[in-house]
Design an enzyme around this catalytic site. Sequence first.
Site, mmCIF file in Angstrom:
data_model
loop_
_atom_site.group_PDB
_atom_site.id
_atom_site.type_symbol
_atom_site.label_atom_id
_atom_site.label_comp_id
_atom_site.label_asym_id
_atom_site.label_seq_id
_atom_site.Cartn_x
_atom_site.Cartn_y
_atom_site.Cartn_z
ATOM 1 N N TYR A 259 -14.684 16.434 -51.012
ATOM 2 C CA TYR A 259 -14.695 15.830 -52.068
ATOM 3 C C TYR A 259 -15.786 15.167 -52.446
ATOM 4 C CZ TYR A 259 -10.848 12.996 -50.239
ATOM 5 O OH TYR A 259 -10.014 12.527 -50.587
ATOM 6 N N HIS A 309 -16.386 14.970 -46.399
ATOM 7 C CA HIS A 309 -17.542 14.691 -47.060
ATOM 8 C C HIS A 309 -18.322 15.099 -46.562
ATOM 9 C CE1 HIS A 309 -15.219 11.425 -49.488
ATOM 10 N NE2 HIS A 309 -14.962 10.641 -48.439
#
Length: 333
Positions: A259, A309
């Site tokens: 995410y 990430h």
Amino acid sequence: MKLPKWRKLRTLALLFCAITVTTFLFTFTFWDPSSRFYKHPFHLLASSKGQCACQQCMTELEDDDAWFTERFNLSVHPLMTRDNSALSDDTFNWWQWLQSESRPANFSEVVDELFQVIPDEVLYMDAGPERCRTCSVVGNSGNLKGSQYGRLIDSSHFIIRMNQAPTAGFEEDVGSRTTHHVMYPESAIDLDNATMLVLIPFKTLDLQWIISALTTGTVKYTYVPVKSRIKANKDNVLIYNPTFFKYIYESWLEGHGRYPSTGFLSLMLAVHICDEVNVFGFGADQAGNWHHYWEDNLLSGAFRHTGVHDGDFEYKVTQLLADKHKIQMFKGR
Ligand SMILES: *[C@@H]1O[C@H](CO)[C@@H](O)[C@H](O)[C@H]1NC(C)=O
Ligand SMILES: *[C@@H]1O[C@H](CO)[C@@H](O)[C@H](O)[C@H]1NC(C)=O
Ligand SMILES: *[C@@H]1O[C@H](CO)[C@@H](O)[C@H](O)[C@H]1NC(C)=O
């Protein structure tokens, strides 16, 4: 025409007054005290094509903007309200999977309770020819150290910071004003009464946490211990919309990483609610080192490649936004 002398004098005096008043009005019409720029009217006419009242407008399109328009969607609201809080099954399942909870509470009941504690308002979705909203998005990179960006950062209407982001003692480089502070329960800090708290929820428990942290203080643990109470103004709490969160992940990051990072989510919030976006404190310093501006020790390589990430892809998208003049990047030292 021959006028008596006193009438000539009166005409001259009137003319003088008219010029003075016009100059005064003109100056004040185009001087924006919140900005460091003097807005010359010809700039307004020449550059912004009426999309907004700034020199540069997010919604103003250039010839090669296909990349931007394919991704940018102003109809997805960045902040949650009662009306837009219902999540599609798809969105709910994706969002709930981010930091999976074994037995989540009933989402719609929690949202209902949430909006009894915080206001339910549609904010900032007012783009138009009259608006010029300038924003500084301030990341926590060590490249801010010695940058002297403080005054520049503070000159925007909105100053968006995230996670710890101390300003005391660092004002010359990072500024002192904060209008919006983006955080999640595990990174929460106390705020002053005027600052907007922007919560990024990753799970239903995070919404229960903010309710609790502003009232009873009963939620003390998520997957780690968290602050059970937070100093913040209940009337100034905003919730990052999970639907918007998923849109950023899919449209802008094309599914890279697990995410988006807080930095990228904060930047994207600004891109959708501001006309002019200035970005500070993102990325490594000029020597290629990663650290926070308030710390001397370097962050390990693992910091960039946590598996959660995709820092490289996020940086690529950020750089593209800068190349296409949608944002301005200040890279510091
Ligand atoms: C923008 O988002 C809305 C709401 O999610 C959606 O209905 C619409 O199709 C999207 N538009 C584009 C061009 O993707
Ligand atoms: C959540 O609560 C609402 C209202 O109380 C109810 O209608 C709904 O069925 C519940 N959802 C689930 C998944 O239990
Ligand atoms: C905080 O702001 C609210 C308005 O949102 C106001 O009613 C309250 O008095 C303020 N509190 C302090 C301590 O300044």
